[in-house]
Write an enzyme that holds these catalytic residues in place. Structure first.
Site, PDB file in Angstrom:
ATOM      1  N   GLU A   1     -13.109  -3.032  11.532  1.00  0.00           N
ATOM      2  CA  GLU A   1     -12.973  -2.407  10.406  1.00  0.00           C
ATOM      3  C   GLU A   1     -14.214  -2.510   9.128  1.00  0.00           C
ATOM      4  O   GLU A   1     -14.718  -1.600   8.580  1.00  0.00           O
ATOM      5  CB  GLU A   1     -11.696  -2.494   9.662  1.00  0.00           C
ATOM      6  CG  GLU A   1     -11.533  -1.787   8.386  1.00  0.00           C
ATOM      7  CD  GLU A   1     -10.270  -1.907   7.567  1.00  0.00           C
ATOM      8  OE1 GLU A   1      -9.248  -2.538   8.314  1.00  0.00           O
ATOM      9  OE2 GLU A   1      -9.860  -1.624   6.696  1.00  0.00           O
TER      10      GLU A   1
ATOM     11  N   ASP B   1      -8.383  -9.221   2.956  1.00  0.00           N
ATOM     12  CA  ASP B   1      -8.180  -8.312   4.032  1.00  0.00           C
ATOM     13  C   ASP B   1      -9.297  -8.238   5.083  1.00  0.00           C
ATOM     14  O   ASP B   1     -10.106  -7.459   5.103  1.00  0.00           O
ATOM     15  CB  ASP B   1      -8.050  -6.975   3.393  1.00  0.00           C
ATOM     16  CG  ASP B   1      -7.666  -5.850   4.248  1.00  0.00           C
ATOM     17  OD1 ASP B   1      -7.447  -6.155   5.369  1.00  0.00           O
ATOM     18  OD2 ASP B   1      -7.966  -4.495   3.663  1.00  0.00           O
TER      19      ASP B   1
ATOM     20  N   GLU C   1       0.666  -1.118  -0.094  1.00  0.00           N
ATOM     21  CA  GLU C   1       0.017  -0.160   0.067  1.00  0.00           C
ATOM     22  C   GLU C   1       0.891   1.246   0.081  1.00  0.00           C
ATOM     23  O   GLU C   1       0.496   2.155   0.983  1.00  0.00           O
ATOM     24  CB  GLU C   1      -0.929  -0.116   1.203  1.00  0.00           C
ATOM     25  CG  GLU C   1      -1.893  -1.226   1.180  1.00  0.00           C
ATOM     26  CD  GLU C   1      -2.961  -1.425   2.131  1.00  0.00           C
ATOM     27  OE1 GLU C   1      -2.740  -0.743   3.216  1.00  0.00           O
ATOM     28  OE2 GLU C   1      -4.047  -1.810   1.895  1.00  0.00           O
TER      29      GLU C   1
HETATM   30  C1  BDP Z   1      -6.543  -2.630   5.582  1.00  0.00           C
HETATM   31  C2  BDP Z   1      -6.748  -1.323   6.198  1.00  0.00           C
HETATM   32  C3  BDP Z   1      -5.670  -0.362   6.141  1.00  0.00           C
HETATM   33  C4  BDP Z   1      -4.454  -0.912   6.765  1.00  0.00           C
HETATM   34  C5  BDP Z   1      -4.313  -2.224   6.046  1.00  0.00           C
HETATM   35  C6  BDP Z   1      -3.107  -2.972   6.669  1.00  0.00           C
HETATM   36  O1  BDP Z   1      -7.951  -0.694   5.393  1.00  0.00           O
HETATM   37  O2  BDP Z   1      -6.046   0.831   6.850  1.00  0.00           O
HETATM   38  O3  BDP Z   1      -3.203  -0.076   6.943  1.00  0.00           O
HETATM   39  O4  BDP Z   1      -5.158  -3.242   5.977  1.00  0.00           O
HETATM   40  O5  BDP Z   1      -3.390  -3.939   7.394  1.00  0.00           O
HETATM   41  O6  BDP Z   1      -7.324  -3.646   6.179  1.00  0.00           O
HETATM   42  O7  BDP Z   1      -1.918  -2.644   6.582  1.00  0.00           O
END
Ligand code: BDP
Length: 700
Positions: free
Chosen positions: A395, A367, A295
């Site tokens: 989340e 996720d 990311e």
């Molecule tokens: C996702 C989230 C994000 C996190 C990412 C992670 O949306 O905010 O930074 O995972 O786990 O679920 O690194």
């Protein structure tokens, strides 16, 4: 807040109900009042925290502190390590042999007509866990007259991951700002740090990562290290070790080096010096957690190196201090089915990581969706320790507005059979050290804690924090056992309908959000309400719902079969064959693995479309039922917490209807099939729902 005692007259008599705000969690000392006369006195290691905590627990129960005696009396209690002279005389050390520092023994001893209870352990940390165990037995009203309990944890490291930023915000945190007051530290020590430590220790959590995986390099400045040290000092007595998330490019940012390439000697040197500086301040520092090349975050691949190069460099720096490096597998460079990416990226590195590296893998391949099959990496890397990462913060499960008890979901993953070493190779067994050798076995949970009075936003979200700890300690515990304990400790009542509400709440949420293996049909940013239509020009395709649901006139679902993306082949037989065939694929995951026509005939005999509508409706009905259950139990609950949960359930009910209508009305534009007559009619218009836009931070 100090509890005020209210007397409420009830038809059945006078019942004492404390006014409560949830700040005391499950440690409030329940009101069952069965402690009177339980123990006659207490002896043992007075200076041990275990001893103090037990006394403190009894006081909380509106009971008294037990009088100290040098000798254990009839009905007395002895809390001491195996070094203690009284314990030595009893010869109990053998019961704990080889079980490690955290194991304990709780035993009823009969001697010369005297009957007393002993809590013992080889080390103070084991003793602490033993004391909490006995307290829990007392506070949940269990028989304690004839005990013989030996326990050691399932995982060595039971760690929370805070996604807390240094500016006080919490990523995906729904209970207010961070509990770490970085601005005030190290001068001001919030009393919450000690309460936090106690709460964690009481459920067996023994480590914590203080900051977000999306880490700022600043955390490794000397200034922040002294703040971290101050927190570590508060947590240490409770056997909680502190870890930090680091940013891979820190040597470049803080060290003024041209880059952070792991093969550059100055970079390696920089890390070694930095690690030594941390250990100088915090001798029991745990190590690092790293999100790299994920990311948009920096990582070794920026320099043409690999995850192994990056992880092993950091592991080398930590090694002299016995530190651990947790490297996340949550990486998904675009290019293939997102569900396949972590596996593809890591599988060839099996056996190549240093022995103080552990790979942290989210429970599912995508996720933290409301429900995912387990990540196929579990069991696939046979020569590399892996640790499951669970998400306690909701989340994707209604934030702190929805009552969703997560233990059944976690159990589903931990008990899932990977078949990696033949039948019975569950995710639990391939991660806890039973089937794959590891120096340290570990499990992580992304914390749902914030500065809200009740810590977690929703009173019932406390149960998820509690359950994470209990399962990390013992992954064989049932969700029922954990729910019963938590309800009794938290509300003094584990009434069957409350139990039922908790135990069915995850399945209900899956039904009204994403049944049958649907996933990621939220808007791309807030992850709260439904937006299967969401389209953001320029956004990565795999951040948009359409990528996952693939709805068209022809049908719905993601084809991951051997003729589709072939993600099924990342699983061992017989799972891959089972998932590959819609006839044998469990309904829970059918649209995860298959793209099917709307009139596909399901195992229930219904068409896929009808089944989908039916599940959404069932989810809504269940939440409506939760409202009734809660109201029915009003007399058992203190007024403040009763009202607060009641109003959250209202929101949940409305949200469930919103989900149901949004999904059914939207997909109906493709299926062109009628909503089955047996289910509730939509109450919203699709166009009206499409106008709802949420800000992504807070909804409570
Ligand atoms: C996702 C989230 C994000 C996190 C990412 C992670 O949306 O905010 O930074 O995972 O786990 O679920 O690194």
């Amino acid at each position: 807040m100090k509890s005020i005692v209210l007397l409420i007259g009830l038809i059945a008599g006078i019942v004492t109900v404390k006014a409560e705000d949830g700040s005391e969690l499950w440690l409030r000392g329940n009101q069952l009042n069965q402690t009177a006369g339980l123990f006659s006195s207490i002896s043992g290691d007075k200076h041990q925290i275990a001893f103090e905590e037990f006394q403190q627990g009894l006081i909380k129960m509106n009971s008294r502190e037990l009088a100290f005696s040098n000798n254990v009396a009839d009905k007395g209690l002895l809390i001491a390590t195996t070094k203690n002279a009284q314990i030595k005389k009893l010869g109990l050390a053998k019961d704990l042999k080889g079980l490690g520092r955290e194991a304990y023994l709780i035993k009823t001893i009969s001697q010369r007509g005297k009957k007393f209870t002993v809590v013992t352990a080889t080390k103070p940390e084991g003793l602490l866990y033993g004391a909490y165990h006995l307290l829990r037995l007392v506070q949940t009203g269990q028989a304690i007259g004839n005990l013989n309990i030996v326990e050691k944890p399932s995982y060595d490291l039971r760690i929370l991951n805070h996604w807390d930023n240094l500016d006080g915000t919490v990523e995906r945190g729904y209970a207010g700002y961070s509990i770490w007051k970085w601005d005030e530290l190290p001068a001001v020590i919030s009393p919450r740090y000690k309460e936090y430590a106690r709460a964690n220790a009481s459920v067996g959590i023994n480590a914590t990562v203080l900051n977000n995986v999306n880490a700022s390099p600043e955390i490794l400045t000397q200034e922040y290290i002294s703040k971290v040290k101050a927190i570590a000092t508060q947590l240490r007595p409770f056997n909680i070790r502190v870890f930090l998330s680091i940013n891979f490019s820190t040597p470049r940012v803080l060290g003024n080096l041209p880059d952070a390439d792991p093969s550059r000697p100055e970079v390696r040197e920089w890390w070694k010096k930095k690690v030594a500086a941390i250990y100088k301040e915090i001798p029991d520092f745990g190590g690092f957690l790293v999100k790299a090349n994920s990311e948009g975050l920096p990582g070794p691949m920026d320099y043409g190196r690999t995850h192994v190069d990056g992880a092993n460099m950091l592991a080398e720096a930590l090694k002299p201090f016995n530190g651990l490096l947790m490297w996340r597998a949550f990486v998904y460079e675009p290019g293939d089915d997102r569900a396949k990416l972590a596996y593809k990226e890591f599988i060839d590195f099996d056996g190549m990581f240093a022995d103080n590296v552990i790979i942290q893998v989210k429970n599912g391949p995508i996720d933290f969706q409301p429900r995912e099959p387990f990540s196929p990496l579990f069991g696939a890397m046979k020569h590399t320790p892996l640790m499951p990462e669970l998400q306690i913060t909701q989340e994707y499960l209604g934030h702190s507005n929805h009552l969703v008890y997560l233990s059944p979901m976690w159990k589903e993953v931990l008990d899932a059979d990977t078949y990696a070493f033949g039948k019975g190779s569950t995710v639990a067994k391939v991660t806890d050290g039973s089937l794959i050798t590891t120096r340290v076995s570990a499990i992580a949970g992304v914390a749902n804690i914030g500065e809200d009075t009740n810590w977690t936003g929703h009173h019932f979200a406390q149960a998820n924090w509690y359950a994470f700890g209990r399962l990390a300690w013992n992954h064989q515990l049932s969700s029922e056992t954990i729910a019963r304990e938590w309800l009794t400790l938290t509300f003094d009542s584990a009434a069957p309908d409350l139990m039922d509400m908790m135990l069915t709440s995850h399945a209900a949420a899956v039904d009204y959000m994403m049944p049958l293996g649907l996933h990621h049909i939220f808007a791309w940013n807030h992850h709260y309400g439904p937006e299967p239509w969401c389209d953001v020009p320029g956004a990565r395709p795999d951040w948009l719902p359409r990528y996952y649901h693939n709805a068209s006139e022809k049908g719905i679902g993601f084809d991951r079969t051997t003729t589709g993306s072939n993600a099924v082949s990342q699983y061992y037989s017989p799972l891959k064959e089972q998932f590959n065939d819609p006839e044998t694929c469990p309904d829970e995951f059918i649209l995860w693995f298959h793209h099917l026509p709307w009139d596909y005939s399901m195992k229930s005999g219904k068409s896929l479309w009808d089944e989908l509508c039916y599940r959404y409706d069932r989810g809504v009905q269940q939440v409506r039922e939760f409202q009734k259950i809660w109201d029915r139990n009003e007399s058992l609950v203190d007024p403040q917490r009763f009202r607060e949960v009641q109003s959250k359930l209202k929101i949940q009910s409305k949200d469930a209807m919103w989900w149901k209508d949004a999904i059914i009305l939207y997909f109906q534009t493709y299926s062109k099939m009628p909503v089955p007559y047996s289910i509730e009619r939509p109450v919203h218009e699709l166009e009206e729902l499409k106008l709802i836009k949420l800000d992504m931070i807070h909804h409570n």
